[in-house]
Motif scaffolding. Structure first.
Motif, mmCIF file in Angstrom:
data_model
loop_
_atom_site.group_PDB
_atom_site.id
_atom_site.type_symbol
_atom_site.label_atom_id
_atom_site.label_comp_id
_atom_site.label_asym_id
_atom_site.label_seq_id
_atom_site.Cartn_x
_atom_site.Cartn_y
_atom_site.Cartn_z
ATOM 1 N N TYR A 1 34.175 32.632 35.985
ATOM 2 C CA TYR A 1 35.100 33.617 36.512
ATOM 3 C C TYR A 1 35.458 33.148 38.233
ATOM 4 O O TYR A 1 36.522 33.101 38.442
ATOM 5 N N ALA A 2 34.031 33.010 38.795
ATOM 6 C CA ALA A 2 34.314 32.714 40.104
ATOM 7 C C ALA A 2 34.830 31.435 40.344
ATOM 8 O O ALA A 2 35.665 31.161 41.232
ATOM 9 N N ARG A 3 34.660 30.296 39.630
ATOM 10 C CA ARG A 3 35.080 28.797 39.607
ATOM 11 C C ARG A 3 36.817 28.877 39.195
ATOM 12 O O ARG A 3 37.505 27.979 39.823
ATOM 13 N N LEU A 4 37.137 29.581 38.255
ATOM 14 C CA LEU A 4 38.423 29.395 37.574
ATOM 15 C C LEU A 4 39.335 30.501 37.427
ATOM 16 O O LEU A 4 40.319 30.532 38.032
ATOM 17 N N PHE A 5 38.702 31.590 36.662
ATOM 18 C CA PHE A 5 39.504 32.648 36.239
ATOM 19 C C PHE A 5 39.915 33.549 37.429
ATOM 20 O O PHE A 5 40.876 34.147 37.467
ATOM 21 N N HIS A 6 39.124 33.594 38.350
ATOM 22 C CA HIS A 6 39.401 34.358 39.706
ATOM 23 C C HIS A 6 40.859 33.962 39.926
ATOM 24 O O HIS A 6 41.815 34.633 40.309
ATOM 25 N N TYR A 7 40.874 32.677 40.347
ATOM 26 C CA TYR A 7 42.257 31.982 40.714
ATOM 27 C C TYR A 7 43.299 32.011 39.715
ATOM 28 O O TYR A 7 44.630 32.174 40.082
ATOM 29 N N LEU A 8 43.103 31.946 38.469
ATOM 30 C CA LEU A 8 44.117 32.225 37.355
ATOM 31 C C LEU A 8 44.875 33.427 37.514
ATOM 32 O O LEU A 8 45.812 33.655 37.414
ATOM 33 N N PHE A 9 43.809 34.573 37.492
ATOM 34 C CA PHE A 9 44.438 35.949 37.541
ATOM 35 C C PHE A 9 44.989 36.192 38.816
ATOM 36 O O PHE A 9 45.973 36.854 39.066
ATOM 37 N N ARG A 10 44.620 35.563 39.873
ATOM 38 C CA ARG A 10 44.950 35.455 41.262
ATOM 39 C C ARG A 10 46.542 35.163 41.210
ATOM 40 O O ARG A 10 47.907 35.524 41.866
ATOM 41 N N ALA A 11 46.859 34.149 40.584
ATOM 42 C CA ALA A 11 48.080 33.374 40.427
ATOM 43 C C ALA A 11 48.964 34.331 39.710
ATOM 44 O O ALA A 11 50.334 34.323 40.076
ATOM 45 N N ILE A 12 48.473 34.980 38.482
ATOM 46 C CA ILE A 12 49.286 35.637 37.739
ATOM 47 C C ILE A 12 50.036 37.286 38.583
ATOM 48 O O ILE A 12 51.111 37.499 38.615
ATOM 49 N N LEU A 13 48.767 37.676 39.260
ATOM 50 C CA LEU A 13 49.022 39.050 39.825
ATOM 51 C C LEU A 13 49.579 38.648 41.539
ATOM 52 O O LEU A 13 50.241 39.756 41.991
ATOM 53 N N CYS A 14 49.546 37.418 41.903
ATOM 54 C CA CYS A 14 49.918 37.304 43.266
ATOM 55 C C CYS A 14 49.168 38.090 44.239
ATOM 56 O O CYS A 14 49.885 38.768 45.283
ATOM 57 N N GLN A 15 47.902 38.244 44.218
ATOM 58 C CA GLN A 15 47.056 38.918 45.060
ATOM 59 C C GLN A 15 45.418 39.063 44.471
ATOM 60 O O GLN A 15 45.374 38.342 43.483
ATOM 61 N N ASP A 16 44.744 39.502 45.293
ATOM 62 C CA ASP A 16 43.322 39.233 44.888
ATOM 63 C C ASP A 16 43.063 40.082 43.585
ATOM 64 O O ASP A 16 43.302 41.453 43.645
ATOM 65 N N PRO A 17 42.499 39.259 42.549
ATOM 66 C CA PRO A 17 42.501 40.069 41.123
ATOM 67 C C PRO A 17 41.275 41.019 41.164
ATOM 68 O O PRO A 17 40.975 41.749 39.924
ATOM 69 N N ASP A 18 40.328 40.878 41.800
ATOM 70 C CA ASP A 18 38.994 41.310 41.514
ATOM 71 C C ASP A 18 38.784 42.902 41.044
ATOM 72 O O ASP A 18 38.162 43.267 40.433
ATOM 73 N N GLU A 19 39.504 43.578 41.966
ATOM 74 C CA GLU A 19 39.476 45.122 41.700
ATOM 75 C C GLU A 19 40.487 45.765 40.881
ATOM 76 O O GLU A 19 40.835 46.815 41.045
ATOM 77 N N PHE A 20 41.349 44.926 40.497
ATOM 78 C CA PHE A 20 42.694 45.228 39.961
ATOM 79 C C PHE A 20 42.068 45.816 38.497
ATOM 80 O O PHE A 20 41.187 45.408 37.877
ATOM 81 N N PRO A 21 42.763 46.975 37.989
ATOM 82 C CA PRO A 21 42.328 47.614 36.847
ATOM 83 C C PRO A 21 42.665 46.472 35.432
ATOM 84 O O PRO A 21 43.572 46.160 35.289
ATOM 85 N N ALA A 22 41.646 46.299 34.681
ATOM 86 C CA ALA A 22 41.646 45.070 33.689
ATOM 87 C C ALA A 22 42.597 45.696 32.811
ATOM 88 O O ALA A 22 43.234 45.047 31.942
ATOM 89 N N GLU A 23 42.775 47.090 32.467
ATOM 90 C CA GLU A 23 43.494 47.740 31.294
ATOM 91 C C GLU A 23 45.245 47.314 31.542
ATOM 92 O O GLU A 23 45.820 47.426 30.494
ATOM 93 N N LEU A 24 45.616 46.996 32.763
ATOM 94 C CA LEU A 24 46.669 46.721 33.036
ATOM 95 C C LEU A 24 47.155 45.344 32.980
ATOM 96 O O LEU A 24 48.429 45.063 33.125
ATOM 97 N N LEU A 25 46.265 44.492 32.339
ATOM 98 C CA LEU A 25 46.510 43.108 32.232
ATOM 99 C C LEU A 25 46.418 42.548 30.777
ATOM 100 O O LEU A 25 45.524 43.158 30.069
ATOM 101 N N PHE A 26 47.435 41.817 30.420
ATOM 102 C CA PHE A 26 47.201 41.370 29.024
ATOM 103 C C PHE A 26 47.283 42.385 28.149
ATOM 104 O O PHE A 26 46.558 42.461 27.097
ATOM 105 N N LYS A 27 48.184 43.385 27.895
ATOM 106 C CA LYS A 27 48.428 44.361 27.044
ATOM 107 C C LYS A 27 48.990 43.815 25.646
ATOM 108 O O LYS A 27 49.770 42.870 25.521
#
Length: 391
Positions: free
Chosen positions: A136-162
């Motif tokens: 997560y720290a090396r890759l997926f944090h940045y992948l989700f950041r690119a999808i949301l165009c913002q820091d994804p860490d505190e974003f609700p997980a249920e709102l992604l990939f429904k």
């Protein structure tokens, strides 16, 4: 005589809300501060190929969006597009996507995904547990950041990939012949919708059943009901006297700004080996979407907003590709604004929804259901049907 329904905001949410009211026989007036489309922004250099500077992901799982296109007999406008291929960039180096993944950590973590619920969890908490903390720290944090165009860490997980059901009569991924923004143009041709661009609503007065909408000292219209399809700060300002408790809650929500820059790279030697979109794994930018048009290479770069001037962004891009800044030709630029949701913010959103049970005020926005285009459409349809049914 009062209008049946007025929409404040001409992005995908407002346009979709207007559509479902219009097809149920209601007259709709739609007011937009700038131009219809909101976060949709299709740009062309020759009217034959369109670059997306805003929202661009459309799939055969977008039931509500496809339902709208089918209503206007516009599915012939769909064009199939290939899946994006990515490479990563970190501190001056390009690598393949999988070079940054630890498969051992993934192997031991994936079984935790079985039966794991996203509800009440942040993206960081949920995906660190099923993908591994290092992954997560090396890759997926940045992948989700690119999808949301913002820091994804505190974003609700249920709102992604429904989970959504696919309609396989349509391409898996698609755009429209004149860009994604064509969707808005198609809907606004409905004769029951009157659209006013560059006409911001600055104040709403009156009471339930008779709302007066103003642009400065100019009375725009009188409406029996109003749909707010605008940023939370704008809705909070307009609802201040009408629904103060709701306005107070909406004012606590924050937003993220995104700077987008379409560039043509003229130095063909420096990009000879570059033929993919780029996922950034440092703080230089979020992602860059690759386009190859008639032998020329273009990228649409997404940056954290309000951090760099255009000149600075061009220099960053030049450094990434290892060339001089004069070889980077800016074609088009825009700034977008999206909700910056956290678990605490999403709780506020749910409280707002419980408050708005009386007919007359409706919220069709991208901070209610999620940031995906289909999420906006689903929310807009739900609110439109609440209006149609007198709820």
């Amino acid at each position: 005589m009062a209008e049946e329904i007025v929409v404040v905001g001409g992005g995908i949410s407002g346009v979709c809300f207007a559509h479902y009211c219009a097809v149920n026989g209601y007259k709709v007036k739609l007011y937009e501060k700038h131009r219809p489309g909101g976060c949709l922004d299709s740009k062309s250099i020759d009217r034959n190929y369109f670059f997306e500077l805003g929202g661009h992901t459309l799939t055969y799982k977008y039931k509500t969006l496809l339902e709208m296109l089918a209503y206007y007999d516009a599915t012939a406008q769909l064009i199939k597009i290939p899946d994006l291929k990515f490479e990563t960039y970190r501190n001056g180096r390009f690598q393949s996507l999988f070079k940054n993944m630890g498969f051992g950590s993934l192997f031991w973590s994936l079984p935790k995904a079985m039966g794991s619920s996203k509800t009440g969890k942040t993206i960081r908490t949920y995906y660190s547990s099923i993908l591994g903390k290092k992954n997560y720290a090396r890759l997926f944090h940045y992948l989700f950041r690119a999808i949301l165009c913002q820091d994804p860490d505190e974003f609700p997980a249920e709102l992604l990939f429904k989970k959504r059901k696919a309609n396989k009569q349509y391409p898996r991924k698609f755009a429209l012949k004149k860009g994604v923004q064509q969707l808005v143009d198609i809907v606004l041709q409905n004769p029951n919708i009157q659209s006013y661009h560059e006409t911001p609503v600055t104040r709403i007065s009156g009471e339930q059943g008779k709302y007066e909408l103003w642009f400065g000292n100019q009375l725009l219209t009188v409406a029996s009901a109003v749909c707010f399809a605008c940023p939370s700060a704008t809705a909070a300002k307009l609802l201040h006297t009408l629904h103060p408790e709701t306005a107070q809650k909406l004012a606590t929500l924050s937003t993220a700004k995104i700077d987008t820059l379409l560039v043509h790279v003229k130095d063909k030697e420096c990009i000879a080996d570059r033929h993919k979109s780029i996922l950034c794994l440092d703080q230089s930018f979020y992602a860059a979407i690759y386009h190859h048009v008639e032998g020329e290479k273009y990228w649409v770069f997404h940056f954290d907003g309000n951090k760099h001037t255009t000149i600075e962004k061009v220099r960053i891009i030049a450094r990434i590709f290892g060339t001089d800044a004069h070889n980077i030709q800016p074609i088009s630029e825009r700034q977008s604004e999206l909700p910056r949701l956290t678990l605490a913010g999403y709780k506020v959103v749910r409280e707002v929804e419980k408050q708005l049970t009386n007919p007359g005020i409706y919220l069709a926005t991208n901070y209610m259901e999620g940031l995906a285009i289909e999420d906006c459409c689903v929310r807009a349809k739900k609110e439109a049907l609440r209006f149609v049914n007198g709820m």
